[in-house]
Scaffold this active site. Sequence first.
Site, PDB file in Angstrom:
ATOM      1  N   GLY A   8       0.832  -1.213   0.000  1.00 53.11           N
ATOM      2  CA  GLY A   8       0.000   0.000   0.000  1.00 53.11           C
ATOM      3  C   GLY A   8       0.860   1.254   0.000  1.00 53.11           C
ATOM      4  O   GLY A   8       0.500   2.270   0.589  1.00 53.11           O
ATOM      5  N   GLY A  11      -0.591   4.661  -0.808  1.00 55.00           N
ATOM      6  CA  GLY A  11      -1.654   5.195   0.030  1.00 55.00           C
ATOM      7  C   GLY A  11      -1.134   6.255   0.999  1.00 55.00           C
ATOM      8  O   GLY A  11       0.077   6.510   1.064  1.00 55.00           O
ATOM      9  N   GLN A  12      -2.052   6.838   1.748  1.00 55.00           N
ATOM     10  CA  GLN A  12      -1.678   7.879   2.729  1.00 55.00           C
ATOM     11  C   GLN A  12      -0.633   7.363   3.723  1.00 55.00           C
ATOM     12  O   GLN A  12       0.448   7.959   3.895  1.00 55.00           O
ATOM     13  CB  GLN A  12      -2.916   8.334   3.503  1.00 55.00           C
ATOM     14  CG  GLN A  12      -2.577   9.192   4.727  1.00 55.00           C
ATOM     15  CD  GLN A  12      -3.773   9.479   5.622  1.00 55.00           C
ATOM     16  OE1 GLN A  12      -4.375  10.523   5.473  1.00 55.00           O
ATOM     17  NE2 GLN A  12      -4.112   8.586   6.547  1.00 55.00           N
ATOM     18  N   ASP A  58       0.677  -7.628  -5.925  1.00 52.03           N
ATOM     19  CA  ASP A  58      -0.767  -7.517  -5.706  1.00 52.03           C
ATOM     20  C   ASP A  58      -1.164  -8.562  -4.670  1.00 52.03           C
ATOM     21  O   ASP A  58      -0.775  -9.741  -4.797  1.00 52.03           O
ATOM     22  CB  ASP A  58      -1.500  -7.759  -7.036  1.00 52.03           C
ATOM     23  CG  ASP A  58      -2.938  -7.303  -6.977  1.00 52.03           C
ATOM     24  OD1 ASP A  58      -3.633  -7.644  -5.994  1.00 52.03           O
ATOM     25  OD2 ASP A  58      -3.366  -6.593  -7.901  1.00 52.03           O
ATOM     26  N   ALA A  82      -4.960  -2.265   1.161  1.00 50.81           N
ATOM     27  CA  ALA A  82      -6.331  -2.702   1.392  1.00 50.81           C
ATOM     28  C   ALA A  82      -7.267  -1.970   0.449  1.00 50.81           C
ATOM     29  O   ALA A  82      -6.938  -0.898  -0.061  1.00 50.81           O
ATOM     30  CB  ALA A  82      -6.765  -2.401   2.833  1.00 50.81           C
ATOM     31  N   THR A 125      -8.293  -2.046  12.293  1.00 55.34           N
ATOM     32  CA  THR A 125      -9.053  -0.797  12.270  1.00 55.34           C
ATOM     33  C   THR A 125     -10.135  -0.718  13.340  1.00 55.34           C
ATOM     34  O   THR A 125     -10.730  -1.745  13.706  1.00 55.34           O
ATOM     35  CB  THR A 125      -9.719  -0.629  10.884  1.00 55.34           C
ATOM     36  OG1 THR A 125     -10.714   0.392  10.946  1.00 55.34           O
ATOM     37  CG2 THR A 125     -10.407  -1.901  10.418  1.00 55.34           C
ATOM     38  N   GLU A 127     -12.958   0.200  12.806  1.00 59.26           N
ATOM     39  CA  GLU A 127     -14.221  -0.236  12.195  1.00 59.26           C
ATOM     40  C   GLU A 127     -14.618  -1.631  12.692  1.00 59.26           C
ATOM     41  O   GLU A 127     -15.773  -2.012  12.618  1.00 59.26           O
ATOM     42  CB  GLU A 127     -14.104  -0.238  10.668  1.00 59.26           C
ATOM     43  CG  GLU A 127     -14.115   1.148  10.043  1.00 59.26           C
ATOM     44  CD  GLU A 127     -15.445   1.866  10.175  1.00 59.26           C
ATOM     45  OE1 GLU A 127     -16.455   1.320   9.719  1.00 59.26           O
ATOM     46  OE2 GLU A 127     -15.472   2.969  10.738  1.00 59.26           O
ATOM     47  N   TYR A 149     -16.082  -4.387   4.690  1.00 51.97           N
ATOM     48  CA  TYR A 149     -14.704  -3.980   4.995  1.00 51.97           C
ATOM     49  C   TYR A 149     -14.331  -4.436   6.403  1.00 51.97           C
ATOM     50  O   TYR A 149     -13.290  -5.051   6.632  1.00 51.97           O
ATOM     51  CB  TYR A 149     -14.581  -2.450   4.884  1.00 51.97           C
ATOM     52  CG  TYR A 149     -13.305  -1.877   5.446  1.00 51.97           C
ATOM     53  CD1 TYR A 149     -12.105  -1.978   4.759  1.00 51.97           C
ATOM     54  CD2 TYR A 149     -13.287  -1.224   6.689  1.00 51.97           C
ATOM     55  CE1 TYR A 149     -10.919  -1.445   5.269  1.00 51.97           C
ATOM     56  CE2 TYR A 149     -12.114  -0.689   7.212  1.00 51.97           C
ATOM     57  CZ  TYR A 149     -10.936  -0.801   6.502  1.00 51.97           C
ATOM     58  OH  TYR A 149      -9.769  -0.274   7.024  1.00 51.97           O
ATOM     59  N   LYS A 153     -11.597  -7.218   7.805  1.00 56.97           N
ATOM     60  CA  LYS A 153     -10.492  -6.804   8.687  1.00 56.97           C
ATOM     61  C   LYS A 153     -10.481  -7.619   9.988  1.00 56.97           C
ATOM     62  O   LYS A 153      -9.424  -7.848  10.575  1.00 56.97           O
ATOM     63  CB  LYS A 153     -10.604  -5.305   8.995  1.00 56.97           C
ATOM     64  CG  LYS A 153     -10.180  -4.401   7.816  1.00 56.97           C
ATOM     65  CD  LYS A 153      -8.660  -4.344   7.670  1.00 56.97           C
ATOM     66  CE  LYS A 153      -8.218  -3.301   6.664  1.00 56.97           C
ATOM     67  NZ  LYS A 153      -6.760  -3.171   6.567  1.00 56.97           N
ATOM     68  N   HIS A 179      -7.343   8.224  10.940  1.00 52.90           N
ATOM     69  CA  HIS A 179      -6.273   9.222  10.961  1.00 52.90           C
ATOM     70  C   HIS A 179      -6.189   9.868   9.587  1.00 52.90           C
ATOM     71  O   HIS A 179      -6.266   9.217   8.562  1.00 52.90           O
ATOM     72  CB  HIS A 179      -4.935   8.617  11.406  1.00 52.90           C
ATOM     73  CG  HIS A 179      -4.639   7.291  10.804  1.00 52.90           C
ATOM     74  ND1 HIS A 179      -5.204   6.120  11.271  1.00 52.90           N
ATOM     75  CD2 HIS A 179      -3.859   6.947   9.772  1.00 52.90           C
ATOM     76  CE1 HIS A 179      -4.777   5.119  10.556  1.00 52.90           C
ATOM     77  NE2 HIS A 179      -3.956   5.594   9.607  1.00 52.90           N
ATOM     78  N   ARG A 184      -4.620  12.567   2.608  1.00 56.23           N
ATOM     79  CA  ARG A 184      -5.770  11.659   2.669  1.00 56.23           C
ATOM     80  C   ARG A 184      -6.436  11.584   1.294  1.00 56.23           C
ATOM     81  O   ARG A 184      -6.497  12.580   0.562  1.00 56.23           O
ATOM     82  CB  ARG A 184      -6.750  12.226   3.699  1.00 56.23           C
ATOM     83  CG  ARG A 184      -7.921  11.348   4.054  1.00 56.23           C
ATOM     84  CD  ARG A 184      -7.523  10.024   4.607  1.00 56.23           C
ATOM     85  NE  ARG A 184      -8.435   9.532   5.622  1.00 56.23           N
ATOM     86  CZ  ARG A 184      -8.692   8.239   5.812  1.00 56.23           C
ATOM     87  NH1 ARG A 184      -8.120   7.323   5.048  1.00 56.23           N
ATOM     88  NH2 ARG A 184      -9.487   7.857   6.782  1.00 56.23           N
TER      89      ARG A 184
END
Length: 340
Positions: A8, A11-12, A58, A82, A125, A127, A149, A153, A179, A184
Amino acid sequence: MKKALITGIRGQDGAYLAKLLLDMGYEVYGADRRSGDSGNWRLKELGIDKYVKIEYMDLLELTNIRHVIAKVKPDEVYNLAAQSFVGVSFEQPILTADIDAMGVLRLLEAIRDIKPDTKFYQASTSEMFGKAREVPQNENTPFHPRSPYATAKVFAHYTTQNYREAYNMYACSGILFNHESELRGLEFVTRKITDAVAKIKYGIQDRLVLGNLDSKRDWGYAPEYVYGMYLMLQQEKPDNYVLATNETHSVREFVEKAFLVAGFEIEWIGENENAKGLDKKTGKVLIEVLKEFYRPAEVDLLIGDYTKAKQKLGWEPKTKFDEIVEIMTLKDLERQSKNI
Ligand code: NAP
Ligand code: F7E
């Protein structure tokens, strides 16, 4: 020189973590599924695109993962890749599970087989707490995932824990609350807001259309959270840790503060899906709500307890909510003023 492999990387968090590890003298490999120059904007903004060694990888492809682990022989793997957008996971649940759940299993199997002494970080996460059973949430709070999601996770989280217990691998899970940062992605609510505020200010966009204004999140600052990831892999024993701010704010509050940074005072009329935000000075509608942006199941309230991370890692969040909104909004105002 320690070798870290970050999945990743585009990503951020991938970008901030790569910068941190490069600054610490690591050799940093970035696993990237597209392997092109486009989409490298975060690494470029941090001035590190020339220093990260990119490997095509990947999480859907086991042979590819095995090949990269065998080639790089990393000391540390940070699995940040992710399908990370909760909203999209309702549209693409199978793909999300394949990447976010099975992808982690593929990666752990490859490491176990090829280089089992690799230290492993899994991006878990908040979540996973979902319809939260207690407030605030800590490492022992039961999970109640509310999206494809989050269920994926949870699988990845327990798989990481199982590899630690079954195979004695150094595998950690960081249960990170939201975060944010100026890096972002635009699909997430905070950056969607700050980008829109800047475009409205410069007359490029008319209004901001959002979903649920009343959901609450524990929003921290991303560069501080990647430091927490690094700390987790430097301990004597692997473990799970919550990183959070222990403060919660609504989407509505974020909207009000971001507009204020750009000089607009918002007045609300209507409730729920009929809510509108008006520019107090002109009466012009600047914010609208659309049912389309609501989720089939929502996580209403998240607030994290980071006591364990503070005691064991010496980690603490520093940048507060108001400051995060300000940093992000000012950056987007600057981007729009320069037309980038
Ligand atoms: P992000 O900006 O969405 O980055 C995720 C990266 O994963 C993207 O660069 C994406 O690549 C890559 N990816 C997606 N599918 C892949 C696949 N099949 N194989 C390889 N790479 C793939 O996410 P983030 O905000 O940096 O978050 C990093 C991690 O932390 C994610 O796992 C996320 O779920 C988790 N997390 C994030 C937060 C948060 O608030 N930011 C909180 C808790 C946990 P492309 O660029 O090619 O699309
Ligand atoms: O939504 C509400 C939405 O998409 C936050 C990911 O990094 O953090 C992130 O997931 C809240 C939700 O982030 C819009 O319904 C209202 O209640 O910015 P978000 P998220 O779902 O919290 C966790 C910790 C992760 O792990 C994820 O990878 O904002 N909301 N209106 C909206 N959200 C979006 N995206 N767009 C709206 O228009």
